[in-house]
Design a protein around this motif. Structure first.
Motif, PDB file in Angstrom:
ATOM      1  N   TRP A 630      51.829   1.322   6.954  1.00  0.00           N
ATOM      2  CA  TRP A 630      53.189   1.658   7.374  1.00  0.00           C
ATOM      3  C   TRP A 630      54.196   1.631   6.216  1.00  0.00           C
ATOM      4  CZ3 TRP A 630      53.664  -1.784  12.426  1.00  0.00           C
ATOM      5  CH2 TRP A 630      52.793  -1.281  13.399  1.00  0.00           C
ATOM      6  N   HIS A 631      54.026   0.672   5.313  1.00  0.00           N
ATOM      7  CA  HIS A 631      55.072   0.484   4.291  1.00  0.00           C
ATOM      8  C   HIS A 631      54.593   0.708   2.866  1.00  0.00           C
ATOM      9  CE1 HIS A 631      56.224  -2.255   7.733  1.00  0.00           C
ATOM     10  NE2 HIS A 631      57.134  -1.315   7.739  1.00  0.00           N
ATOM     11  N   GLY A 632      53.280   0.964   2.706  1.00  0.00           N
ATOM     12  CA  GLY A 632      52.739   1.120   1.349  1.00  0.00           C
ATOM     13  C   GLY A 632      52.853   2.550   0.844  1.00  0.00           C
ATOM     14  N   ASP A 633      52.267   2.792  -0.315  1.00  0.00           N
ATOM     15  CA  ASP A 633      52.281   4.126  -0.917  1.00  0.00           C
ATOM     16  C   ASP A 633      50.986   4.853  -0.604  1.00  0.00           C
ATOM     17  OD1 ASP A 633      54.775   4.137  -2.176  1.00  0.00           O
ATOM     18  OD2 ASP A 633      53.999   2.788  -3.716  1.00  0.00           O
ATOM     19  N   MET A 634      51.130   6.128  -0.247  1.00  0.00           N
ATOM     20  CA  MET A 634      49.958   6.901   0.147  1.00  0.00           C
ATOM     21  C   MET A 634      49.458   7.773  -1.006  1.00  0.00           C
ATOM     22  SD  MET A 634      49.794  10.350   2.122  1.00  0.00           S
ATOM     23  CE  MET A 634      50.615  10.747   0.623  1.00  0.00           C
ATOM     24  N   TYR A 635      48.159   7.796  -1.178  1.00  0.00           N
ATOM     25  CA  TYR A 635      47.544   8.668  -2.192  1.00  0.00           C
ATOM     26  C   TYR A 635      46.516   9.543  -1.498  1.00  0.00           C
ATOM     27  CZ  TYR A 635      49.751   5.668  -5.620  1.00  0.00           C
ATOM     28  OH  TYR A 635      50.679   4.992  -6.357  1.00  0.00           O
ATOM     29  N   ARG A 636      46.723  10.860  -1.564  1.00  0.00           N
ATOM     30  CA  ARG A 636      45.727  11.788  -1.014  1.00  0.00           C
ATOM     31  C   ARG A 636      44.645  11.966  -2.087  1.00  0.00           C
ATOM     32  NH1 ARG A 636      50.738  14.165   1.034  1.00  0.00           N
ATOM     33  NH2 ARG A 636      51.013  14.865  -1.098  1.00  0.00           N
ATOM     34  N   LEU A 637      43.414  11.593  -1.767  1.00  0.00           N
ATOM     35  CA  LEU A 637      42.368  11.568  -2.791  1.00  0.00           C
ATOM     36  C   LEU A 637      41.464  12.804  -2.741  1.00  0.00           C
ATOM     37  CD1 LEU A 637      41.315   7.807  -2.404  1.00  0.00           C
ATOM     38  CD2 LEU A 637      42.992   8.756  -3.988  1.00  0.00           C
ATOM     39  N   ILE A 638      40.935  13.109  -1.577  1.00  0.00           N
ATOM     40  CA  ILE A 638      40.018  14.260  -1.464  1.00  0.00           C
ATOM     41  C   ILE A 638      40.472  15.139  -0.302  1.00  0.00           C
ATOM     42  CG2 ILE A 638      37.626  14.996  -1.148  1.00  0.00           C
ATOM     43  CD1 ILE A 638      36.710  12.554  -2.528  1.00  0.00           C
ATOM     44  N   ASN A 639      40.792  16.379  -0.647  1.00  0.00           N
ATOM     45  CA  ASN A 639      41.419  17.300   0.298  1.00  0.00           C
ATOM     46  C   ASN A 639      40.381  17.875   1.270  1.00  0.00           C
ATOM     47  OD1 ASN A 639      42.698  19.484   1.520  1.00  0.00           O
ATOM     48  ND2 ASN A 639      43.783  20.071  -0.346  1.00  0.00           N
ATOM     49  N   PRO A 640      40.556  17.662   2.576  1.00  0.00           N
ATOM     50  CA  PRO A 640      39.565  18.168   3.547  1.00  0.00           C
ATOM     51  C   PRO A 640      39.488  19.691   3.565  1.00  0.00           C
ATOM     52  CG  PRO A 640      41.539  17.407   4.691  1.00  0.00           C
ATOM     53  CD  PRO A 640      41.692  17.009   3.245  1.00  0.00           C
ATOM     54  N   HIS A 641      40.559  20.367   3.138  1.00  0.00           N
ATOM     55  CA  HIS A 641      40.535  21.835   3.130  1.00  0.00           C
ATOM     56  C   HIS A 641      39.563  22.374   2.079  1.00  0.00           C
ATOM     57  CE1 HIS A 641      43.944  22.363   5.846  1.00  0.00           C
ATOM     58  NE2 HIS A 641      44.554  21.395   5.200  1.00  0.00           N
ATOM     59  N   GLU A 642      39.194  21.539   1.097  1.00  0.00           N
ATOM     60  CA  GLU A 642      38.396  22.046  -0.026  1.00  0.00           C
ATOM     61  C   GLU A 642      37.060  21.332  -0.200  1.00  0.00           C
ATOM     62  OE1 GLU A 642      41.124  21.250  -3.167  1.00  0.00           O
ATOM     63  OE2 GLU A 642      42.549  22.763  -2.468  1.00  0.00           O
ATOM     64  N   ASN A 643      36.807  20.310   0.599  1.00  0.00           N
ATOM     65  CA  ASN A 643      35.626  19.473   0.349  1.00  0.00           C
ATOM     66  C   ASN A 643      34.873  19.150   1.635  1.00  0.00           C
ATOM     67  OD1 ASN A 643      36.018  18.561  -2.654  1.00  0.00           O
ATOM     68  ND2 ASN A 643      38.038  18.403  -1.694  1.00  0.00           N
TER      69      ASN A 643
END
Ligand code: GLA
Length: 740
Positions: A630-643
């Motif tokens: 809820w309060h942390g930082d989000m990192y998108r690691l592996i994109n489902p559209h491409e993997n």
């Protein structure tokens, strides 16, 4: 109270040798940098005293250097239209798409805007507001361009205030919020289209000459087909970690229009605002028309950083209780639909308690007597408990839930009416409809006319009565399931006001109701729903704590959709419910719902013993890490559209804890195990971390992730960790803890 410091710099001119050399006239230029910590937009007057956008790019170390940026560009060409004006008027020298188009009180249709002055107000150590006044040299017509800047988050909110002192009303035919100008070699824009249960489908395209328009004319539920969210990537396609990027949204809950125009210099003009379609607005003298805001986060390091900036800003400065807590819940919608009574509902309280969630949410179907709400064809508008279903009223249920140790929330759709309702019979004049034409329905219903103050009072009273009668009511789900057909307001007609004001006045009326609700009930959490993701923007989120992204809760679809919403919204505002949609096992469904605010919309009593045990444990575990999501930082690691797999993580502010969600999203090929590790982000390279798999399904299955491991953040970010996603382990959640 914070003290605002205002620097009057209106007539203070910034002169440099370069600007003097470059200018044929001796008129000094005014340079106005709108700078975040890392990026800057620079506005500057020209020799005619028109305001131009002369730079967009990385922020400079010395403010004085901005004055010379324009000299490095050759924008002006005597024969081509001049396009970098900061707010382009119509009817005089401009022959391109205008930002503003008006009809003066005397019927004249021409407008010119020249710089008058500007102020820079310090709101707090991180926030400034720059307001630039432009004026027509012939008419007493003023436009103030407003830029609010949150330095650390690299976020800018931009809007326009329009005013005049002419003898009579001035008709505003077009009134954009923002008219931006970017110079770069290539531009890529990602926009998001959708439909019911298929919201937020991204498409990225290189912009070619001409205009790409994204707009809505749906009235309410305006984002059903097109969303006012977009990403601009400068020079190359958007990347998660590289390149100059703008992640933006027009924060308006009605008809909008975004124009991405590549001009003859191959530069990009971005025009954003209320859709001028059928929206001419008669502005009386001395009244201020404030446009909605264009909100955008900038980054020199790709979409990931821009999203995190926007999320931080949203939580800290924008969303109601953005840094607070949320209630996990059990909803009865998909468990019962309209088929329930008091006993069935109170029977579900035990399930909620059993699962360990905070609240029970009673959905549609609890109201209407003459025309009971036993389906979606009747009852909307008659907000009295149905005496057959709920003979003891809501009060009884609120109390009963309390006795079970859970909170109670309720669904309403207060802007709507079914023709089969007492409200429709009593107040036909409150309904948006063409008096002489057949009605056109969307989900068998029509809108109430929120431009009418009496209707605003009525809508306010629905919420007010609920809380007055049930002070312990803990939550409201506010739905909006129809678009506006036959746009016609009896109220505007009676008042002699133009019908073209309906779309705008509807939204203003809605905001007015929400302001009244929040003045009286400042804290109570409210979910914004619109038959799924038809609504959800940063103006509405001033009043709502969260929103419902889509009725599509198939977890595979949700992985994509939540990924795409995450460009714009922090996890704390996206409500994710575990339902029976899709074919994935319960564990998969729960894991996906944990990437946001967790809820359930299932018959918990029907779960198998192991499923039930898993769900209970997962809720208990979620309570231990929800603060990070809820309060942390989000990192998108592996994109489902491409993997074949997708991975996304949340990191606590102090980098002591992270949660990594990994999923198999491609079932076409046999994957024996993820071949490569997933490189994490956002950790402290120097810190040591342990990695453990959580949310394991209680079937004796052992995690291949060795517990008790010790990795440096450096290792986890450079080499990574393999979640061992396989066909039998389609969903893997990892908890990363600092070893202290
Ligand atoms: C919409 C909402 C659902 C549910 C129904 C009730 O479709 O998106 O969650 O509340 O309305 O009618």
């Amino acid at each position: 109270m914070k003290k605002n410091i205002v620097h009057h710099v209106g007539l203070k001119l910034i002169l440099t040798a370069t600007t003097l050399l470059a200018s044929a006239s001796i008129r000094a230029q005014t340079t106005i940098p709108i700078a975040t910590a890392k990026n800057a937009i620079v506005l500057q007057t020209d020799k005619e005293n028109r305001l131009r956008t002369v730079y967009f790019g990385k922020a400079l170390d010395n403010t004085a250097d901005y004055a010379a940026t324009a000299n490095q560009y050759n924008f002006n060409d005597g024969n081509a239209a001049i396009t970098n004006v900061a707010y382009t008027p119509a009817g005089t020298w401009n022959l391109l798409e205008p930002a503003i188009q008006v009809v003066h009180a005397d019927g004249n249709r021409s407008l010119e805007l020249k710089y008058v002055s500007h102020t820079v107000t310090t709101v707090d150590a991180n926030t400034t507001l720059t307001a630039i006044v432009l004026k027509d040299p012939v008419y007493p017509f003023f436009v103030t361009l407003c830029y609010k800047v949150w330095k650390a988050e690299n976020v800018i909110e931009q809007w326009t205030e329009i005013k005049h002192t002419e003898a009579k009303d001035v008709t505003l035919e077009k009134y954009a919020s923002a008219n931006l100008y970017f110079s770069n070699k290539d531009f890529y824009v990602t926009t998001f289209q959708g439909a019911y249960a298929r919201e937020m489908q991204p498409a990225e395209t290189k912009l070619l000459q001409g205009t790409r328009t994204i707009d809505s004319k749906l009235g309410t539920r305006a984002m059903l087909l097109q969303s006012p969210n977009f990403i601009v990537s400068f020079g190359k396609p958007a990347s998660e970690t590289e390149g100059m990027t703008m992640v933006g949204q027009l924060a308006w809950s009605g008809n909008f229009k975004l124009d991405f125009e590549i001009d003859s210099y191959k530069n990009l003009r971005l025009m954003a605002g209320i859709n001028p379609y059928e929206s001419a607005y008669a502005l009386p003298p001395n009244e201020v028309f404030k446009t909605p805001s264009l909100v955008y986060a900038l980054s020199n390091n790709g979409t990931g950083e821009a999203s995190r900036g926007l999320h931080q800003w949203a939580r800290k400065y924008r969303v109601l209780d953005g840094e607070g807590q949320r209630l996990t819940l059990l909803n009865n919608w998909e468990a019962t639909y309209f088929d329930f009574d008091e006993n069935k509902i109170s029977g579900l309280f035990k399930d909620a308690k059993d699962l360990g969630v905070d609240m029970f949410l009673l959905d549609d179907g609890w109201f209407g007597n003459k025309y009971p709400r036993n389906g979606d064809k009747s009852g909307l508008g008659d907000w009295q408990e149905n005496v057959k279903k709920l003979p003891n009223g809501l009060g009884y249920l609120v109390k009963k839930a309390g006795a079970e140790g859970i909170k109670f929330g309720i669904w309403i759709e207060p802007e709507m009416v079914n023709p089969k309702s007492e409200l429709y019979e009593k107040h036909l004049d409150w309904v948006i409809r063409q008096p002489e034409r057949p009605e056109v329905y969307f989900r068998n219903q029509l809108e109430l006319d929120l431009s009418n103050p009496k209707v605003q009072d009525f809508v306010f009273s629905i919420v007010d009565n609920l809380f007055t009668k049930n002070p312990d009511l803990a939550f409201i789900k506010w739905d909006c399931n129809a678009v506006i057909y036959n746009a016609y307001s009896e109220y505007l007609h009676q008042k002699g006001l133009p019908q073209t004001e309906l779309y705008v006045k509807y939204v203003h009326g809605l905001y007015n109701v929400l302001q009244r609700i929040r003045a009286k009930y400042p804290k109570v959490p409210m979910m914004l729903c619109s038959g799924g993701g038809g609504r959800g923007d940063y103006e509405m989120l001033k009043y709502f704590t969260e929103f419902w992204p889509s009725d599509d809760t198939d977890p595979i679809e949700r992985i994509f959709m939540q990924w795409d919403y995450s460009y714009f919204f922090p996890a704390i505002v996206t409500d994710n419910h575990v339902t029976d949609w899709g074919k994935e096992p319960l564990k998969f469904r729960v894991d996906v719902a944990c990437m946001g605010k967790l809820g359930f919309d299932i018959v918990a009593a029907k779960l198998s013993t192991t499923d039930k045990q898993f769900a209970k444990e997962a809720v208990a575990t979620y309570n231990t890490y929800k603060d990070v999501v809820w309060h942390g930082d989000m990192y998108r690691l592996i994109n489902p559209h491409e993997n074949d797999i997708s991975a996304l993580m949340y990191v606590a502010g102090d980098k002591s804890k992270a949660i990594v969600f990994n999923y198999l999203v491609n079932n076409r090929q046999m994957i024996t195990a993820t071949e490569r590790p997933v490189q994490l982000q956002g950790l402290d390279a120097q810190k040591h971390y342990s990695v453990k798999e959580i949310n394991l399904y209680p079937d004796g299955h052992k995690s291949p992730i060795a517990e008790g491991s010790d990795y440096t953040g450096d290792f986890l970010m450079k080499v990574g960790i393999n979640p061992h996603v396989t066909k039998n382990r389609t969903s893997v959640v990892l908890q990363i803890d600092e070893i202290k």
